[in-house]
Motif scaffolding. Structure first.
Motif, PDB file in Angstrom:
ATOM      1  N   ALA A  38      21.137  64.969  56.177  1.00 41.12           N
ATOM      2  CA  ALA A  38      21.957  65.088  57.379  1.00 41.12           C
ATOM      3  C   ALA A  38      23.186  64.188  57.292  1.00 41.12           C
ATOM      4  CB  ALA A  38      21.132  64.749  58.614  1.00 41.12           C
ATOM      5  N   LEU A  39      22.987  62.955  56.839  1.00 40.36           N
ATOM      6  CA  LEU A  39      24.112  62.029  56.711  1.00 40.36           C
ATOM      7  C   LEU A  39      25.105  62.492  55.646  1.00 40.36           C
ATOM      8  CD1 LEU A  39      22.372  58.545  57.015  1.00 40.36           C
ATOM      9  CD2 LEU A  39      24.125  59.465  58.542  1.00 40.36           C
ATOM     10  N   GLU A  40      24.605  63.030  54.542  1.00 41.93           N
ATOM     11  CA  GLU A  40      25.494  63.475  53.471  1.00 41.93           C
ATOM     12  C   GLU A  40      26.343  64.662  53.924  1.00 41.93           C
ATOM     13  OE1 GLU A  40      27.321  63.804  49.653  1.00 41.93           O
ATOM     14  OE2 GLU A  40      26.506  62.205  50.919  1.00 41.93           O
ATOM     15  N   ILE A  41      25.735  65.581  54.662  1.00 49.82           N
ATOM     16  CA  ILE A  41      26.492  66.721  55.182  1.00 49.82           C
ATOM     17  C   ILE A  41      27.612  66.236  56.098  1.00 49.82           C
ATOM     18  CG2 ILE A  41      26.360  68.719  56.730  1.00 49.82           C
ATOM     19  CD1 ILE A  41      23.513  69.178  55.587  1.00 49.82           C
ATOM     20  N   GLU A  42      27.285  65.300  56.985  1.00 54.45           N
ATOM     21  CA  GLU A  42      28.280  64.783  57.918  1.00 54.45           C
ATOM     22  C   GLU A  42      29.329  63.932  57.206  1.00 54.45           C
ATOM     23  OE1 GLU A  42      28.580  65.666  61.013  1.00 54.45           O
ATOM     24  OE2 GLU A  42      26.831  66.960  60.775  1.00 54.45           O
ATOM     25  N   ARG A  43      28.914  63.158  56.217  1.00 54.31           N
ATOM     26  CA  ARG A  43      29.863  62.321  55.473  1.00 54.31           C
ATOM     27  C   ARG A  43      30.940  63.187  54.837  1.00 54.31           C
ATOM     28  NH1 ARG A  43      31.364  61.038  50.578  1.00 54.31           N
ATOM     29  NH2 ARG A  43      29.881  62.469  49.590  1.00 54.31           N
ATOM     30  N   ALA A  45      31.727  66.371  55.589  1.00 53.25           N
ATOM     31  CA  ALA A  45      32.464  67.132  56.587  1.00 53.25           C
ATOM     32  C   ALA A  45      33.514  66.279  57.297  1.00 53.25           C
ATOM     33  CB  ALA A  45      31.497  67.726  57.608  1.00 53.25           C
ATOM     34  N   GLU A  46      33.199  65.001  57.530  1.00 53.58           N
ATOM     35  CA  GLU A  46      34.118  64.134  58.265  1.00 53.58           C
ATOM     36  C   GLU A  46      35.033  63.323  57.349  1.00 53.58           C
ATOM     37  OE1 GLU A  46      32.092  61.763  61.137  1.00 53.58           O
ATOM     38  OE2 GLU A  46      31.424  63.486  62.292  1.00 53.58           O
ATOM     39  N   GLY A  47      34.884  63.466  56.042  1.00 53.60           N
ATOM     40  CA  GLY A  47      35.803  62.838  55.118  1.00 53.60           C
ATOM     41  C   GLY A  47      35.626  61.355  54.917  1.00 53.60           C
ATOM     42  N   TYR A  48      34.376  60.872  55.013  1.00 51.36           N
ATOM     43  CA  TYR A  48      34.110  59.463  54.703  1.00 51.36           C
ATOM     44  C   TYR A  48      33.867  59.341  53.198  1.00 51.36           C
ATOM     45  CZ  TYR A  48      33.573  58.273  59.652  1.00 51.36           C
ATOM     46  OH  TYR A  48      33.798  58.054  60.983  1.00 51.36           O
ATOM     47  N   PRO A  49      34.594  58.466  52.502  1.00 55.67           N
ATOM     48  CA  PRO A  49      34.379  58.321  51.058  1.00 55.67           C
ATOM     49  C   PRO A  49      32.949  57.917  50.714  1.00 55.67           C
ATOM     50  CG  PRO A  49      36.424  57.273  51.724  1.00 55.67           C
ATOM     51  CD  PRO A  49      35.705  57.633  52.985  1.00 55.67           C
ATOM     52  N   SER A  50      32.390  56.984  51.492  1.00 58.01           N
ATOM     53  CA  SER A  50      31.010  56.559  51.244  1.00 58.01           C
ATOM     54  C   SER A  50      30.381  56.106  52.543  1.00 58.01           C
ATOM     55  CB  SER A  50      30.948  55.411  50.220  1.00 58.01           C
ATOM     56  OG  SER A  50      31.376  54.190  50.792  1.00 58.01           O
ATOM     57  N   LEU A  51      29.057  56.105  52.570  1.00 57.42           N
ATOM     58  CA  LEU A  51      28.270  55.485  53.618  1.00 57.42           C
ATOM     59  C   LEU A  51      27.168  54.687  52.944  1.00 57.42           C
ATOM     60  CD1 LEU A  51      27.750  58.423  56.169  1.00 57.42           C
ATOM     61  CD2 LEU A  51      29.246  56.431  56.484  1.00 57.42           C
ATOM     62  N   GLY A 245      40.900  60.291  54.562  1.00 59.90           N
ATOM     63  CA  GLY A 245      39.919  59.546  53.793  1.00 59.90           C
ATOM     64  C   GLY A 245      40.155  59.546  52.307  1.00 59.90           C
ATOM     65  N   ARG A 246      41.329  60.031  51.874  1.00 63.87           N
ATOM     66  CA  ARG A 246      41.658  59.995  50.445  1.00 63.87           C
ATOM     67  C   ARG A 246      42.917  59.170  50.158  1.00 63.87           C
ATOM     68  NH1 ARG A 246      38.108  63.008  47.906  1.00 63.87           N
ATOM     69  NH2 ARG A 246      39.143  62.527  45.940  1.00 63.87           N
ATOM     70  N   VAL A 247      43.533  58.622  51.189  1.00 56.87           N
ATOM     71  CA  VAL A 247      44.720  57.784  51.016  1.00 56.87           C
ATOM     72  C   VAL A 247      44.308  56.316  51.054  1.00 56.87           C
ATOM     73  CG1 VAL A 247      46.939  57.107  52.011  1.00 56.87           C
ATOM     74  CG2 VAL A 247      46.230  59.510  52.051  1.00 56.87           C
ATOM     75  N   ARG A 355      36.281  53.500  54.874  1.00 55.11           N
ATOM     76  CA  ARG A 355      37.349  54.209  55.567  1.00 55.11           C
ATOM     77  C   ARG A 355      37.586  53.541  56.913  1.00 55.11           C
ATOM     78  NH1 ARG A 355      37.852  60.639  57.371  1.00 55.11           N
ATOM     79  NH2 ARG A 355      40.012  60.459  58.085  1.00 55.11           N
ATOM     80  N   PHE A 356      38.857  53.454  57.305  1.00 55.97           N
ATOM     81  CA  PHE A 356      39.230  52.803  58.558  1.00 55.97           C
ATOM     82  C   PHE A 356      39.012  53.773  59.724  1.00 55.97           C
ATOM     83  CE2 PHE A 356      42.909  50.589  60.984  1.00 55.97           C
ATOM     84  CZ  PHE A 356      42.012  49.755  61.623  1.00 55.97           C
ATOM     85  N   ARG A 357      37.743  54.165  59.889  1.00 55.17           N
ATOM     86  CA  ARG A 357      37.366  55.103  60.942  1.00 55.17           C
ATOM     87  C   ARG A 357      35.967  54.732  61.419  1.00 55.17           C
ATOM     88  NH1 ARG A 357      36.664  61.699  60.312  1.00 55.17           N
ATOM     89  NH2 ARG A 357      36.333  62.136  62.528  1.00 55.17           N
TER      90      ARG A 357
END
Length: 401
Positions: A38-43, A45-51, A245-247, A355-357
């Motif tokens: 679930a976390l990987e799908i959301e990561r 989809a929302e553009g987080y480089p890592s969690l 999330g890529r800049v 990521r600054f989010r």
């Protein structure tokens, strides 16, 4: 597998707070794999480089996992020992150092902090005759100071760059109170910057030295650092921007306000720190006294909205079946973080990203799920409500969307 057995297993997976037998615990690994999916799908989809996530139960880390990349361009995966900027989670660590020094007789929380500051600093006073600012006021954001000193540059791209102590002192001297001391909650980075400087005067050493001597080394937090890029540059996650999330984001320097948000850490180290706070009320706790840990988690001031309170370093709010949650978040150019726990269920979580989010919705969702997995059902009545199936659904649920 019979239909009846399948339905029974499904109930065990979904009903929070249900007592577990040894046989039931055999499916814990599968539950955790479902959580990861679930976390990987959301990561993605929302553009987080890592969690990087951690779960702590009964005062010990029980689960550490990293998803995604510490450096996307180089294809370097994140791991539990990846270093992240933790932003304002630093404040909880600073507050812990403060009460530890208090326990050793270096200071009192109700001492006027001006007595521990260099003479060049002149704290603002209230013409209406409010009392002097104390350590407790600063630690609970009730000093009346604004979020940042008036002379801090007002731009998003590393506003603390070049903000050394001379500029900080000058900024404090020209800053006016925005409310009477002790009356209202006003979140203040400046207040925690002052705590760090006052602790140096009280403890007779630099903030970083005191932190390592009295807190980090006793806890085995060897990867919680002020200058990780100088020590372990290859292990520091690359920070990425809020909008994309890529800049890559420029590395921020907290300057003179290091005690408010300057630390790097790992999910492993923060799990050790969280485990300490979750043992509040137990016997033989070091390096912070058990009673002091409890004091830090007790509401000191109810916020204006009456839906949460501030402790010493921590914030506290109710979260339905999870009970009161003791928590804090952090955000600094390229990074965001969350740390919180449920004293009622003896379960806590950490979430770090490069990521600054905000990751607060991940933290809240993960804490609810972790209570379902590890919580102590005998401490509260069973609750029938289920957590949303994904972090995205949780975010919609709390926003009313």
């Amino acid at each position: 597998m019979s239909r009846r057995w399948y339905l029974l297993m499904l109930c065990l997976l979904l009903v929070p707070g249900l007592a577990w037998s040894d046989t039931d615990r055999l499916d814990l690994d599968e539950r955790l794999r479902a959580l990861e999916r679930a976390l990987e799908i959301e990561r993605v989809a929302e553009g987080y480089p890592s969690l990087s996530i951690g779960i702590v139960h009964r005062g010990a880390p029980v689960y550490l996992k990293s998803l995604g990349y510490a450096d996307q361009e180089a294809g370097i995966p994140a791991s539990p020992d990846t270093l992240y900027r933790i932003g304002s989670l630093t404040k909880v660590i600073t507050a812990s150092l403060m009460v530890s020094l208090r326990d050793r007789g270096y200071l009192s929380l109700d001492d006027p902090v001006s007595g521990y500051l260099p003479g060049i600093i002149h704290l603002p006073s209230d013409p209406r005759g409010a009392r002097q600012i104390t350590f407790r006021h600063l630690a609970t954001h009730t000093s009346g100071l604004p979020r940042n000193p008036d002379n801090l540059p007002r731009h998003d791209n590393n506003p603390f760059e070049g903000y050394d102590r001379a500029r900080f002192y000058a900024g404090v001297n020209q800053t006016l109170l925005i409310s009477p001391t002790g009356r209202w909650y006003n979140y203040s980075n400046a207040g925690y910057g002052l705590i760090g400087i006052a602790l140096e005067q009280a403890g007779g050493a630099s903030y970083e030295t005191l932190l390592r001597r009295h807190l980090l080394e006793p806890l085995g937090m060897h990867d919680t650092l002020m200058n990780a890029l100088d020590v372990h540059p290859q292990r520091v996650a690359v920070g990425y921007s809020l909008r994309d999330g890529r800049v890559r984001e420029r590395e921020w320097d907290m300057g003179a306000m290091e005690a408010a948000g300057g630390l790097y850490s790992t999910v492993e180290d923060l799990a050790r720190f969280l485990a300490l706070h979750m043992r509040a009320g137990s016997h033989g706790i070091l390096p912070v006294a058990s009673g002091s840990l409890t004091e830090m988690q007790m509401p000191q001031r109810v916020l204006d909205t009456w839906d949460q309170a501030v402790g010493i370093g921590w914030h506290v709010r109710p979260m339905g079946p999870v009970g009161d949650v003791v928590w804090h978040t952090g955000a600094l150019g390229g990074y965001s973080s969350y740390m919180g726990f449920s004293p009622r269920h003896d379960v806590g979580v950490i979430v770090l990203t490069n990521r600054f989010r905000s990751v607060e919705h991940y933290g809240n969702w993960l804490l609810r799920r972790s209570v379902e997995l590890y919580g102590e059902p005998t401490r509260v009545a069973r609750q029938p409500a289920l957590s949303p199936a994904s972090p995205a659904e949780y975010r919609l649920a709390i926003s009313g969307g």
